[in-house]
Design a protein around this motif. Structure first.
Motif, PDB file in Angstrom:
ATOM      1  N   LYS A  19       4.942   1.663  16.384  1.00  0.00           N
ATOM      2  CA  LYS A  19       6.028   0.738  16.023  1.00  0.00           C
ATOM      3  C   LYS A  19       6.681   1.143  14.711  1.00  0.00           C
ATOM      4  N   SER A  20       5.838   1.440  13.724  1.00  0.00           N
ATOM      5  CA  SER A  20       6.401   1.756  12.409  1.00  0.00           C
ATOM      6  C   SER A  20       7.149   3.081  12.433  1.00  0.00           C
ATOM      7  N   VAL A  21       6.693   4.035  13.242  1.00  0.00           N
ATOM      8  CA  VAL A  21       7.432   5.300  13.329  1.00  0.00           C
ATOM      9  C   VAL A  21       8.821   5.015  13.884  1.00  0.00           C
ATOM     10  N   GLN A  31       8.158   2.771   6.160  1.00  0.00           N
ATOM     11  CA  GLN A  31       6.958   1.966   6.390  1.00  0.00           C
ATOM     12  C   GLN A  31       5.768   2.904   6.540  1.00  0.00           C
ATOM     13  N   ILE A  32       4.621   2.447   6.067  1.00  0.00           N
ATOM     14  CA  ILE A  32       3.444   3.311   6.132  1.00  0.00           C
ATOM     15  C   ILE A  32       3.007   3.535   7.589  1.00  0.00           C
ATOM     16  N   VAL A  33       2.786   4.797   7.902  1.00  0.00           N
ATOM     17  CA  VAL A  33       2.389   5.208   9.240  1.00  0.00           C
ATOM     18  C   VAL A  33       1.060   5.936   9.126  1.00  0.00           C
ATOM     19  N   LYS A  39      -2.283  -1.153  10.269  1.00  0.00           N
ATOM     20  CA  LYS A  39      -1.649  -0.770   8.995  1.00  0.00           C
ATOM     21  C   LYS A  39      -0.607  -1.783   8.555  1.00  0.00           C
ATOM     22  N   THR A  40       0.265  -2.145   9.501  1.00  0.00           N
ATOM     23  CA  THR A  40       1.318  -3.095   9.153  1.00  0.00           C
ATOM     24  C   THR A  40       0.732  -4.493   9.269  1.00  0.00           C
ATOM     25  N   VAL A  41       0.677  -5.225   8.143  1.00  0.00           N
ATOM     26  CA  VAL A  41       0.138  -6.581   8.239  1.00  0.00           C
ATOM     27  C   VAL A  41       1.189  -7.622   7.884  1.00  0.00           C
ATOM     28  N   LEU A  58      13.113  -5.608  12.929  1.00  0.00           N
ATOM     29  CA  LEU A  58      11.882  -6.128  12.342  1.00  0.00           C
ATOM     30  C   LEU A  58      10.681  -5.359  12.849  1.00  0.00           C
ATOM     31  N   ASP A  59       9.844  -4.937  11.919  1.00  0.00           N
ATOM     32  CA  ASP A  59       8.581  -4.291  12.285  1.00  0.00           C
ATOM     33  C   ASP A  59       7.504  -5.365  12.196  1.00  0.00           C
ATOM     34  N   LEU A  60       6.867  -5.679  13.305  1.00  0.00           N
ATOM     35  CA  LEU A  60       5.848  -6.737  13.291  1.00  0.00           C
ATOM     36  C   LEU A  60       4.450  -6.118  13.280  1.00  0.00           C
TER      37      LEU A  60
END
Ligand SMILES: Nc1nc2c(ncn2[C@@H]2O[C@H](COP(=O)(O)OP(=O)(O)OP(=O)(O)O)[C@@H](O)[C@H]2O)c(=O)[nH]1
Ligand SMILES: [Mg+2]
Lengths: 650, 212
Positions: A19-21, A31-33, A39-41, A58-60
């Motif tokens: 998702k973040s990529v 965003q950290i990948v 990772k994504t909180v 939005l990155d969830l």
């Protein structure tokens, strides 16, 4: 003036699917990948322009379902259900289609406009998996776009499809999820009750969704209904309906639904997925075998960590020598000579010995260790090694009331305590998050590593520095045990997905190291410069000796350090590397005795989380706990520092 | 004199045959348990005498009293399986002593709420076959496979595991066990999942027999 339309797209999917990529590809943000789940909180927002539209993305956090097990899942669900984004981009991992479709099915039940990104098809192909996206698209009744997020393949098509769906230009016939006859009958009855007695809720959720959630005994929805005037009565009726079905089927209702959903998924997978060749990932399996092995695995873990610090140390030292030569021997004297021609001596001194020296110290002391550190951490994160380490550490973490997953924020803590504090959210309960947060701030972050390697490592040798790390680990373990004993409660068990090993992407590692180093430069450098100027001013006015005298009882008598070293320690509250940098401006580091070096490093390592960390602690745990942690750490640092001084000077 | 163990064995079989909606006869039971018909007959007669079984036109039926001791036996078995965590587990179980009130025990010692408890009872009630045919994931060796029968635990645990794909009937394969009761890595629906030992002892499975 034209008014541009704004669309909102939300990225939803299981943890670690990419998702973040995709978010980074879409928005150009960073965003950290990495290759471990969780990772994504926090949700992240970004913007992009596509044709003549403004799009908010939005990155969830990664979620496995829309029931309410973790805070992340509640956040994601409330967002999707209440704020209603124009389109949900559901990202699924082609290599694990079956498990990923579980969330897709639940999103379908929510009845929101949706596009599916079938990501990581390159990796799936390596495993010999071939997915017919047309058939999958037919089965789901949604557009399915194959993508390889890391190379950007398919991202444009994905965006195009999402825009079309948002504008209603793409006619969808989303799959209607239907269960067995008995369940459907029960759902119908529940729907009747909702429509009659709980119609207030229908403004937010559809009646179908509500009946499914009630049938699953969803806690969040139940809680909401309980607060409604006729809620209790309605819930009682619903409970009756459910227990009838359970009696017939002999399973809890939530398990019945999960089984049925997986049944539907099985059919979809059988239709659209093929295993065309045996997996070509022998190496990956061998690596897993070795790194998670009951004995060899631990040896590997020790090797990895020692190698990591040794590499940072030697890499850093080489950089330091080069930089010192260029900056201190060549650049600085030149500048001073040049400035002396223009400015009075006192001001030149403040500029050169204060501001410039601060920058030089930052560049020569901190950066050389920080850059290799972030590169190595990035490689570790990207390879998929961290979950293996977590797996190995599960038993030990249970001894301090946590489970294996907690090892991941601890490792991240060697980089920086702030993301590590927030990363504690991968733990499931508040109690575990707190224990984890308490331990994370005691881990020497990269800034403290600068102090340890730059002082003890540089002057006394790497083995002494490694001993300090080892001591730190033991200390954390003992303290963790103490906290665990005082905070009663059963530790949760470990349930963690083990992602496959991947070759770290060079670009990602570099970008991540750059983002993290940039934070250091932007935040730390101004502080270093200000701190250095203040110290220089203190020196010029003679105030420094006055302050040193005031702190003498604690700093000299108890800790055995030179009296002036109290001042850098105070500045260290801003940033930990400041302690060493400012100390180097006050006295010659080489003039310290080995004992003093060790005590100084120890105190810096333990004494107080820096301001940014305290802010993170405040946000995560509230002011009482944050203050508690901070005071405990100060007390500990002074205690341990004093004892060490006495032991070493025996 | 038939032993109490044999009696429970027979009663469980009667119950599982009833669960399949068939008539439990002495013949069927002796076939299932691989016991001589004469011995089964003897046990069943005693069962009738002790009030565990009722006899009606050649077929047997388990009584409430019979159901009760079978249930007790099954809970004891499940409980033992869950308390295998090394010496400490055994000592805890020893200190807990003989459990008299199972409901209370599950609620207070194992954190099962009423709801989950009911689910657990439903699950063992509708079990096909004897409880001894099930074991936990922690009992399997590397490479072995099993099919999930039920999970004992609070609501959150059960839901999380079923979302990860561990629903009843799902096949799981043990990829790796860590020594000293460390976590266990399993493969379920193509995904590798690490389960802590404690979690693994709560997931009950029926071992899948190897082909050869
Ligand atoms: N081979 C391959 N790897 C990918 C692809 N997309 C993502 N990855 C890798 O998958 C891993 C996870 O990617 P992320 O974007 O961090 O995953 P996420 O979904 O944001 O994960 P969480 O934030 O933890 O929920 C990283 O190591 C990526 O490099 C792809 O298309 N192909
Ligand atoms: Mg992410």
């Amino acid at each position: 003036m034209e008014t541009r339309q704004t669309l909102t797209f939300a990225l939803a999917g299981n943890a670690n699917v990419g998702k973040s990529v995709i978010f980074n590809q879409l928005t150009g943000l960073n965003q950290i990948v990495g290759n471990w789940p969780g990772k994504t909180v926090e949700r992240a927002e970004g913007k992009l322009r596509f044709k003549d539209k403004d799009i908010k993305v939005l990155d969830l956090p990664g979620i496995y379902s829309l029931s309410t097990f973790t805070i992340e899942e509640i956040v994601a669900r409330e967002y999707i259900a209440i704020e209603k984004p124009d389109v949900i981009i559901n990202i699924i991992d082609a290599a694990f289609l079956e498990r990923n479709l579980y969330l897709t099915l639940q999103l379908l039940e929510l009845d929101v406009p949706m596009v599916v990104a079938l990501n990581q098809i390159d990796f799936a192909a390596k495993k010999g998996i071939k997915i017919d996206e047309k058939k999958l698209s037919m089965a789901l009744g949604l557009p399915v776009i194959p993508t390889v997020a890391i190379t950007g393949k398919g991202i444009n098509e994905l965006l195009e499809a999402a825009v079309q769906v948002a504008e209603g230009r793409l006619k969808l016939k989303p799959l209607k999820v239907r269960y067995g006859r008995e369940i459907e009958e029960a759902l119908e009855k529940i729907k009747g009750i909702i429509e009659e007695e709980l119609s207030g809720l229908l403004k937010i959720y559809t009646s179908r969704w509500l009946s499914v959630k009630l049938f699953e005994k969803d806690e969040e929805i139940t809680r909401k209904i309980n607060l409604m005037p006729q809620g209790k009565e309605a819930l009682r009726k619903v409970a009756e309906i459910i227990s009838e079905v359970e009696k017939v089927q002999g399973e809890p209702s939530e398990v019945i639904l999960a089984s049925e959903r997986y049944g539907i998924i099985r059919r979809i997978v059988n239709e659209s997925m093929e295993i065309v060749s045996p997996p070509k990932i022998k190496l990956e399996e061998k690596l897993s075998e070795i790194t998670a092995h009951g004995i060899i695995g631990y040896l590997v873990l020790i090797c990895v960590i020692t190698t990591m610090f040794t590499a940072i140390f030697y890499g850093g030292n080489m950089l330091i020598e080069g930089l010192e030569y260029v900056l201190i021997d060549l650049a600085l004297p030149q500048t001073r000579r040049f400035l002396l021609n223009l400015l009075p001596e006192a001001i030149t001194s403040i500029i050169c010995d204060g501001a410039l020296m601060g920058i030089v110290a930052g560049v020569t002391i901190a950066l050389p260790y920080i850059i290799p550190f972030h590169l190595i951490l990035g490689i570790l994160e990207d390879s998929g090694y961290l979950p293996r380490a977590a797996y190995l550490m599960d038993n030990l973490m249970h001894k301090v009331g946590l489970h294996g997953k907690a090892f991941i924020p601890l490792i991240v803590g060697y980089g920086c305590s702030v993301p590590a504090c927030i990363g504690c959210r991968i733990m499931e309960t508040d109690r575990e998050r707190f224990i984890c947060g308490f331990e994370v701030v005691l881990i020497p972050c990269a800034a403290r590593t600068v102090v340890i390697l730059g002082l003890v490592g540089f002057y006394l040798g790497i083995h002494v520095a490694l001993t300090l790390y080892l001591f730190n680990v033991v200390l954390i373990f003992l303290l963790g045990k103490l906290v665990y004993k005082t905070l009663p409660g059963e530790p949760m068990g470990l349930i963690m997905e083990m992602p496959p090993y991947k070759i770290p992407s060079l670009k990602n590692v570099l970008v991540k190291a750059w983002v993290r180093t940039k934070d250091f430069i932007y935040i730390a450098f101004p502080l270093i410069v200000i701190g250095s100027v203040v110290i220089e001013a203190l020196k010029l006015t003679g105030l420094v000796w006055f302050l040193a005298e005031a702190m003498k009882p604690l700093i000299s008598n108890w800790l055995g350090l030179p009296p002036v070293s109290g001042i850098p320690l105070i500045f260290g509250v801003l940033r930990k590397e400041l302690t060493l940098i400012l100390l180097s401006e006050l006295i010659k580091l080489a003039s310290l005795t080995p004992t003093q070096m060790i005590v100084f490093s120890l105190v810096t390592m333990i004494y107080f989380p820096c301001l940014a960390t305290i802010a993170a602690l405040l946000r995560e745990f509230g002011w009482k706990k944050a203050l508690g942690i901070a005071l405990t750490d100060i007390f500990l640092a002074i205690l341990i520092g004093g004892i060490t001084y006495r032991l070493l000077s025996l | 004199m038939p032993s109490q163990n044999k009696m429970i064995e027979v009663l469980e079989t009667v119950k599982s045959i009833e669960a399949k909606k068939e008539k439990p006869t002495a013949e069927k039971i002796s076939k299932e348990l691989k016991l001589p018909a004469s011995e089964v007959n003897e046990i069943m007669e005693k069962g009738v005498k002790d009030g565990y079984l009722a006899q009606r036109d050649g077929a047997f039926k388990i009584t409430q009293k019979g159901i009760k001791i079978v249930k007790e036996h099954q809970q004891k078995y499940v409980h033992e399986k869950m308390h295998q965590i090394g010496l400490i587990g055994r000592i805890t179980r020893f200190l807990e002593g003989k459990v008299i009130n199972w409901k209370k025990h599950w609620r207070e010692r194992h954190g099962l709420d009423n709801h989950s408890l009911q689910k657990f009872y439903n699950a063992i009630d509708s079990l096909k076959g004897r409880i001894e045919e099930t074991s936990t994931i922690a009992d399997l060796d590397t490479g072995e496979e099993g099919k999930v029968t039920f999970i004992v635990g609070g609501r959150g645990l059960i839901r999380r595991l079923s979302e990860m794909g561990l629903t009843p009937g799902t096949k799981v394969k043990i990829v790796r066990n860590a020594p000293f009761h460390g976590p266990i890595e399993i493969k379920v629906r193509g995904v590798s999942l690490a389960l802590g030992y404690g979690v693994a002892t709560k997931v009950f499975i029926k071992k899948v027999k190897e082909a050869n």
